[in-house]
Structure formats: C-alpha cells, structure tokens
Design an enzyme around this catalytic site. Structure first.
Site, PDB file in Angstrom:
ATOM      1  N   GLY A 173      22.354  23.385  -0.546  1.00 58.74           N
ATOM      2  CA  GLY A 173      23.458  22.529  -0.110  1.00 58.74           C
ATOM      3  C   GLY A 173      23.137  21.899   1.235  1.00 58.74           C
ATOM      4  O   GLY A 173      21.976  21.765   1.631  1.00 58.74           O
ATOM      5  N   GLY A 174      24.212  21.563   1.955  1.00 58.34           N
ATOM      6  CA  GLY A 174      24.042  20.908   3.249  1.00 58.34           C
ATOM      7  C   GLY A 174      23.260  21.765   4.232  1.00 58.34           C
ATOM      8  O   GLY A 174      22.739  21.260   5.231  1.00 58.34           O
ATOM      9  N   GLY A 196      -5.110  -4.285   8.431  1.00 56.64           N
ATOM     10  CA  GLY A 196      -3.947  -3.750   9.158  1.00 56.64           C
ATOM     11  C   GLY A 196      -4.141  -2.290   9.498  1.00 56.64           C
ATOM     12  O   GLY A 196      -3.686  -1.805  10.546  1.00 56.64           O
ATOM     13  N   ALA A 197      -4.831  -1.569   8.614  1.00 56.09           N
ATOM     14  CA  ALA A 197      -5.017  -0.132   8.850  1.00 56.09           C
ATOM     15  C   ALA A 197      -5.857   0.107  10.109  1.00 56.09           C
ATOM     16  O   ALA A 197      -5.665   1.107  10.807  1.00 56.09           O
ATOM     17  CB  ALA A 197      -5.657   0.517   7.634  1.00 56.09           C
TER      18      ALA A 197
END
Ligand code: HXC
Length: 533
Positions: free
Chosen positions: A188-189, A423-424
């Site tokens: 859960g949370g 870009g890398a």
C-alpha cells in the site's frame, strides 16, 4: 543492548527499610521484559520459520556490538478504535541509535510479531522522533521494514501517521543518507517511504513491495499473480528498479548495509569518510593498454577497468541487476569515496536507454547531494533508437541524466575510453555541461555519429553512384574514421584536457581528485530548478 536488570542502589541503612523507590524498579523491569518479548515466543518461532530474524536480532546484527541504545521501549500504543486491543509496549517497532564502524546511525526496526508490525500513531511517533534526532545531529537513518502497513484498527490516525513519516523523509532528503531495508511485507501507501529514501535493500523470498496486492489485482483486472511475481525482490531489482540491492537473507542484507554506510558521509556538510586501503596511488596497470579491442564493434567488460583503477579493486555496485548497460556504484580512489558512472559495452553495446538514464540520474543526484566526487567512464554509442524507447519517454528520461550531471556541483571527472557519440557524448559528463577534468584514451572516438552511419548519410550520393557501392561505403567509412573517430579534434578544441595512456588512468584520477578537493561552484539564487521528472 541494555538488557540487564535495572541497578539496585544499596540499602541506605537498616532502619530505612531499603531504597524507597524499589517497587518502581520492579515495575520497570516487568515493563521492559514485556516490551522486549514482542509478540511472544510462538510468533518469534513463526518469524524464524519464514527465514526472517526478529526486529531485535536485526538491530543487534547491524550495529557494532554493544552500541545500540533504545528509545521509547516503554511507549505504548493507544489501542484501536474498535476497542479490541489494549496497550502494547513498544507498539511494534524498535527505535534508537547505535554505531556502524564507530559512526552513529539512527534506526527503526519493525516487529512483525506485534500486530504484524502495523503502523499506528505511537509507532509512527517513535519513528518520527529518531528521524528528527538523525537530522539534528547529522547521522544516517536506516529503516528496517517488516509490516502489514497502516494499522487498520486506528483508522485515519494510521494514515496520518504515515504522512508524518513521508514529511520527514522529504525534509531529510539530501541532508542525511536514508536507507530502507525491506525484510517482510511492505504494501500500500507504505511503500512510498522507502521509495523516497536514497537506497532500498530487499531480501530474496521473504520481502515484497506493492501498492496493491495480488487480491486487489485479481478483483480489479482479473489477473492471478503471486506475491513474488508482483513485488518480490527479483522483480524490483531487475524490472522496476525500486530495489537498489538484493541479498539472499537478513544477515547478508544487514552486512551489505554496513558496507554501504562505510562509503557515505554522515550528512551533507561532511566529506565522505577517508579509508586507506594501502593501494599505491601511482599503481599502473599495463593490462588496460589492451582492454579496448581492435574491432570497434567488439564488446569488452567495463568491469575490468573499474576494478583495475579503484583502491583494492573494491567496488560496491548499486542497481547491479537493473539497466545493466550503465554501471553505477561506489569505490575509493586514493582513500576517497567516489561515485562511479560507466557505460557497459558488454550489455546492449553500452547504449543509453530509459532505465539507464533514470538510474544514472538518481545516482548522480545522490552523490552531488553528499559531496561525493563523480568519475565517469565513457563508451557510449548513443541513445537507444526505436519506438519502444521514444514512446517510453527517452526524451524525458534522457533529459534527467543530462540535467543531473549539469547541475552537479561536486568534483566531476570524465575518461572517454572508446565511443562518445552524439548527444550521449554531451550527456555523459562532457566539458560543455560543466565537468572539471575530461580525459580521453588514445582509443577514444568522439564524433556526431558512428563511422558507418556517418558515411551512409554524408556520402550517400557518391556511394550510390559508385560501380561497387559496398566497397565505396567501406572506403568512405575508413576516411571518416580517420578524420573524426579519435580524440584529437576534441583535444585540439580543449574539450579534452589530455589524452592519457590507459595504464596511467588510476594515477591521473587520484591526482585530479586532489586538485579538485576544494572546488567551489556558485549557483543561481533560486528555490530549486525544475528537473524533468
Ligand atoms: C492491523 C495487522 C495488519 C494491519 C497484519 N496485521 N496487518 N493488524 N493492521 N495492517 C495483523 C494480523 O491481524 C495478525 O494478527 C498479524 O498481524 C499477522 O498477520 P497475518 O495476516 O497472520 O500474517 P501473514 O499471513 O504473514 O500476512 C501478512 C499480510 C497480511 C500479507 C501483511 O497480514 C495482510 O494482508 N495484512 C493487511 C495488509 C493491508 O491491507 N494493509 C493496509 C495497506 S494500506 P493476529 O493477532 O490475528 O495474529 C496502507 C496505507 C498506507 O498501508 C497509507 C500511506 C498513506
């Protein structure tokens, strides 16, 4: 541990009838015994049958012997709104502080034998108290999670109690290292507290994490799935990336936490601890001269370089099963902790994809927050092409890595080993985004794209017109390689500070780290930047 009886002051004299507060000590001992019993011997036995240690056994194993001091052992839960539960001393969680290799650390350890380790108001207040202490004194914080989640009987108070912890997790982020160990259920949370800490450990076969469990999955989407397949350690270390470390059992998990702590400073005002492994700083490794294969498309293992350069060949890899095309982890150079980020040409040719970008970005930000210098070893052919990656958000995710490197103020050094394309090249800690020292091996290829792709684009017409297009392509590829696929153009521009011999890499890195020791990086006055999340 303070397990012994409370000391009894000597009777002051025959006429006084003994120390007047003796009864209180008896009560105290009874209460302590009750608190330390946890859920009782049967539940402890069940815990052991599942291959799990108890909350107290874990604490004892984690800390240097005899250093643990417990807080709030007598603090009681308020009972449930259903009126079905009385006080439970300690309220299902052990809290306090102790030493790891002599350095203070604060902790909570949830006791699954008491109401399933579920978290109610008092339980949360105990955790909140040690978190506050950890921040105040600048000590790391470790949470050992083994809990059924929000205590159902306490209703909204249990939810509020989680909110108190989340709040502290965020306020402590970047101030003290926060580490979570998942050693049982975490559902859960409740998962969001570990998720906001810096590192999450899981134990094989006895831990699981999910927001909604198998029963809900079955009801809502009619799919049958086991706890393990939905949120076990294998899934979170290999697929989701939620777990940074996975260990086979509680004992090895706690030992690995100690190892991680040994690399980290206690808070963001300190430098990382210095540890001399007696490895000479100028140790050269001639094997490295032959690491890069003659064929540029042949893979090799970046692990060889990593282990060769680090002090004592010791490397603590983070996220070793997730996005293995990028290696991140901690090591030491000249005794100083460094964060290492390296492309792995042996996996997917070392390409950057969504998972690798996110993995790298989070690691870079952790190191930057805690003054850990970054060393980046580059062999990257670019970003992974294709609709899966584009539609999965490679623009957003790649931007995270770019942003994280660019904003990092900690010392930053790069060594380009082989490919650094497009870009890398820029993203992987280039000079243009603020790296301090950039080196390249003579084997480096720094270019906009790889030679084959480049020849196909810029010589397309000539190749097509040639009587033998295949050899024309080879010819043009060779020409391109000679001109661009080397470190010399970048070095001429000053984008590379020096072309270094592979065997000397360790010595150069250590010397560079010494130079950068007092680096200052002024930053714009702003609340915070807006990293593309
Ligand atoms: C109160 C709980 C509890 C809980 C377990 N127990 N979870 N008590 N609140 N959340 C108790 C059980 O009643 C039982 O007590 C004892 O702990 C041991 O549990 P078992 O069920 O016998 O153990 P096991 O078979 O190992 O199953 C473990 C479990 C299961 C899978 C965790 O207990 C379970 O499903 N619990 C509920 C999980 C849950 O829904 N939690 C809320 C999640 S939502 P007795 O006395 O009978 O032996 C959440 C929100 C967070 O956490 C909010 C954040 C914003």
């Amino acid at each position: 541990m303070t397990d012994d009886r409370s000391p009894r002051p000597p009777a002051p004299g025959a006429n006084t009838g003994g120390w007047p507060f003796k009864d209180n000590l008896d009560v105290l001992d009874r209460m302590r015994d009750q608190a330390r019993e946890g859920g009782g011997p049967e539940r402890v036995a069940e815990q052991h049958q599942r291959g799990k240690l108890t909350a107290r056994e874990r604490v004892n194993l984690l800390f240097d012997e005899g250093t643990f001091e417990e807080f709030d052992v007598l603090k009681a839960g308020r009972g449930g709104l259903l009126g079905d539960r009385g006080e439970f001393l300690s309220d299902g969680v052990i809290t306090g502080h102790g030493a790891i290799n002599g350095r203070e650390v604060f902790i909570f350890s949830q006791d699954f034998t008491v109401m399933g380790g579920s978290l109610g108001e008092a339980h949360s207040e105990k955790i909140g108290k040690v978190m506050d202490h950890a921040v105040r004194v600048g000590a790391p914080f470790i949470g050992l999670n083994d809990s059924g989640g929000a205590r159902i009987q306490e209703g909204v108070d249990a939810l509020a109690a989680y909110g108190e912890i989340f709040n502290r997790n965020v306020m402590a982020s970047g101030v003290i290292p926060q580490i979570s160990c998942i050693m049982g259920p975490c559902a859960g949370g409740a998962v969001y507290s570990p998720a906001m800490t810096d590192f999450t450990f899981m134990v094989e076969n006895s831990s699981y994490m999910f927001v909604t469990g198998p029963n809900v999955v079955k009801t809502v989407i009619h799919q049958e799935i086991s706890f393990e397949d939905l949120g076990g350690a294998g899934v979170h270390s290999g697929k989701s990336g939620v777990a940074h470390f996975v260990l086979p059992n509680d004992i090895l998990c706690l030992r690995e936490v100690r190892r991680l702590i040994s690399y980290l400073p206690s808070n963001n005002r300190q430098r990382p601890p210095y540890l001399d492994l007696l490895d000479p700083p100028d140790r050269a490794d001639p094997v490295l001269d032959y690491l890069v294969p003659a064929n540029p498309n042949q893979p090799y293992d970046m692990g060889i370089l990593i282990h060769s350069i680090l002090d004592g060949a010791e490397f603590l890899e983070v996220h070793s099963n997730f996005a293995r095309n990028l290696i991140v982890g901690f090591g030491r150079l000249g005794g100083q902790t460094i964060g290492l980020i390296a492309n792995q040409p042996a996996i997917l040719a070392g390409v950057l994809d969504n998972d690798a970008a996110v993995k790298g970005a989070r690691f870079v930000r952790f190191c930057d927050a805690f003054n850990i210098p970054l060393v980046c070893l580059v062999d990257v052919p670019g970003f992974m092409p294709g609709p899966d990656q584009e539609h999965g958000g490679i623009i957003r995710h790649g931007a995270k890595l770019l942003y994280a490197f660019t904003e990092a103020m900690t010392p930053r050094i790069t060594v380009i080993v082989r490919k650094a394309y497009g870009g890398a090249y820029v993203v992987m800690n280039s000079k243009h985004i603020g790296a301090d020292f950039n080196y390249a091996w003579p084997t480096a290829e720094i270019a906009v794209i790889g030679p084959r792709a480049a020849a196909e684009v810029i010589y397309r017409k000539e190749i097509a017109a040639s009587p033998d297009p295949a050899s024309a392509l080879l010819d043009k590829e060779g020409q391109y390689r000679q001109t661009f696929a080397n470190p010399f153009l970048a070095a001429k521009r000053g984008y590379i500070d020096d072309v270094i011999f592979p065997r000397e890499t360790r010595g150069r890195l250590i010397r560079s780290l010494q130079v950068l020791e007092n680096k200052q990086s002024p930053r714009p006055d702003r609340r915070h930047g807006n990293i593309p999340l």
